[in-house]
Write a protein that holds these residues in place. Structure first.
Motif, PDB file in Angstrom:
ATOM      1  N   UNK A  61     -28.414  83.349 -30.807  1.00  0.00           N
ATOM      2  CA  UNK A  61     -28.122  83.152 -29.243  1.00  0.00           C
ATOM      3  C   UNK A  61     -26.681  83.896 -28.568  1.00  0.00           C
ATOM      4  N   UNK A  62     -25.858  83.866 -29.459  1.00  0.00           N
ATOM      5  CA  UNK A  62     -24.460  84.586 -29.079  1.00  0.00           C
ATOM      6  C   UNK A  62     -24.717  86.054 -29.125  1.00  0.00           C
ATOM      7  N   UNK A  63     -25.543  86.656 -30.128  1.00  0.00           N
ATOM      8  CA  UNK A  63     -25.806  88.018 -29.903  1.00  0.00           C
ATOM      9  C   UNK A  63     -26.621  88.495 -28.851  1.00  0.00           C
ATOM     10  N   UNK A  64     -27.663  87.654 -28.386  1.00  0.00           N
ATOM     11  CA  UNK A  64     -28.330  87.889 -27.216  1.00  0.00           C
ATOM     12  C   UNK A  64     -27.527  87.810 -26.080  1.00  0.00           C
ATOM     13  N   UNK A  65     -26.744  86.908 -25.978  1.00  0.00           N
ATOM     14  CA  UNK A  65     -25.426  86.827 -24.765  1.00  0.00           C
ATOM     15  C   UNK A  65     -24.734  88.085 -24.493  1.00  0.00           C
ATOM     16  N   UNK A 208     -18.131  81.096 -23.520  1.00  0.00           N
ATOM     17  CA  UNK A 208     -18.836  80.009 -22.965  1.00  0.00           C
ATOM     18  C   UNK A 208     -19.740  79.118 -23.660  1.00  0.00           C
ATOM     19  N   UNK A 209     -20.463  80.106 -24.628  1.00  0.00           N
ATOM     20  CA  UNK A 209     -21.378  79.220 -25.356  1.00  0.00           C
ATOM     21  C   UNK A 209     -20.660  78.664 -26.774  1.00  0.00           C
ATOM     22  N   UNK A 210     -19.490  79.211 -27.136  1.00  0.00           N
ATOM     23  CA  UNK A 210     -18.822  78.501 -28.226  1.00  0.00           C
ATOM     24  C   UNK A 210     -18.077  77.403 -27.605  1.00  0.00           C
ATOM     25  N   UNK A 211     -17.576  77.293 -26.443  1.00  0.00           N
ATOM     26  CA  UNK A 211     -17.091  76.185 -25.985  1.00  0.00           C
ATOM     27  C   UNK A 211     -18.045  74.992 -25.660  1.00  0.00           C
ATOM     28  N   UNK A 212     -19.210  75.460 -24.981  1.00  0.00           N
ATOM     29  CA  UNK A 212     -20.277  74.364 -24.637  1.00  0.00           C
ATOM     30  C   UNK A 212     -20.978  73.671 -25.920  1.00  0.00           C
TER      31      UNK A 212
END
Length: 217
Positions: A61-65, A208-212
């Motif tokens: 997911x992070x790679x896609x973001x 943001x993804x890491x935080x969420x």
């Protein structure tokens, strides 16, 4: 007359998490080597290192973001989705079967990864499926004196100029200059677990993804 197919860069890694150093290497390779696109391939179960800090689903997911704003970047989920360990030779076999025998494939590696090739599964067969492009610091090149004998001999046999990549689908070894960014995924995880800011180390959507999802705590 059939037009030659454009080269596709392949950039594998744990991406735990993906950061600006990864993205800059891919963009530099795209420009320096004339790649049509660069495909990021997050490892599902990396065989040469410990269990990643984030799950395969999160790293994918992070790679896609991180790559969403660059039309020349794409992400391959197959290694994360697979049940088996993520060996590069198996990925190259899969991609060659899917993309056909004529498309030039270019495996992107840093110097340290290239020097460690003799420890990889079926490493001498990699050139049967793809070219290899090694990212060097500006002004530096691969030094045979640093290599195991078998790797040094293979390097001497395979060396080519970057413009050779589109003349055949696999088999060449090229180098390109990469200005290194002093960013590492290990440092990012350590900083985050200590409560330090990660701003300007990775793209805001990844931050943001890491935080969420409360990763790397």
């Amino acid at each position: 007359m059939t037009q030659p197919e454009h080269a596709l860069g392949l950039f594998g890694g744990t991406f735990d998490p993906i950061h600006y150093g990864h993205l800059r290497l891919a963009e530099t390779a795209r420009e320096a080597l004339g790649l049509e696109r660069v495909r990021f391939i997050p490892a599902g179960r990396p065989p040469h290192r410990g269990t990643p800090g984030a799950s395969g689903t999160d790293r994918l997911a992070m790679a896609r973001l991180a790559t969403a704003d660059n039309p020349a970047f794409e992400v391959d989920p197959a290694e994360v989705d697979a049940a088996q360990a993520s060996f590069t030779i198996l990925t190259l076999e899969r991609l060659r079967l899917a993309l056909g025998p004529h498309r030039p494939l270019v495996l992107l590696l840093g110097v340290d990864a290239f020097l460690g090739l003799p420890g990889w599964k079926r490493w001498t067969e990699l050139f049967d499926f793809a070219h290899i492009a090694v990212a060097n610091r500006p002004g530096y090149s691969l030094d045979a004196a640093q290599m195991p004998t078998e790797l040094a001999a293979l390097t001497e046999q395979r060396q080519a100029a970057p413009n050779a990549l589109e003349t055949r689908p696999h088999g060449a070894l090229v180098q390109f200059a990469m200005t290194p960014l002093a960013i590492s995924a290990t440092d990012i995880r350590t900083r985050h677990s200590a409560g330090h800011s990660l701003r300007y180390l990775l793209p805001p959507p990844v931050l943001d993804y890491i935080s969420r999802h409360q990763l790397y705590l």
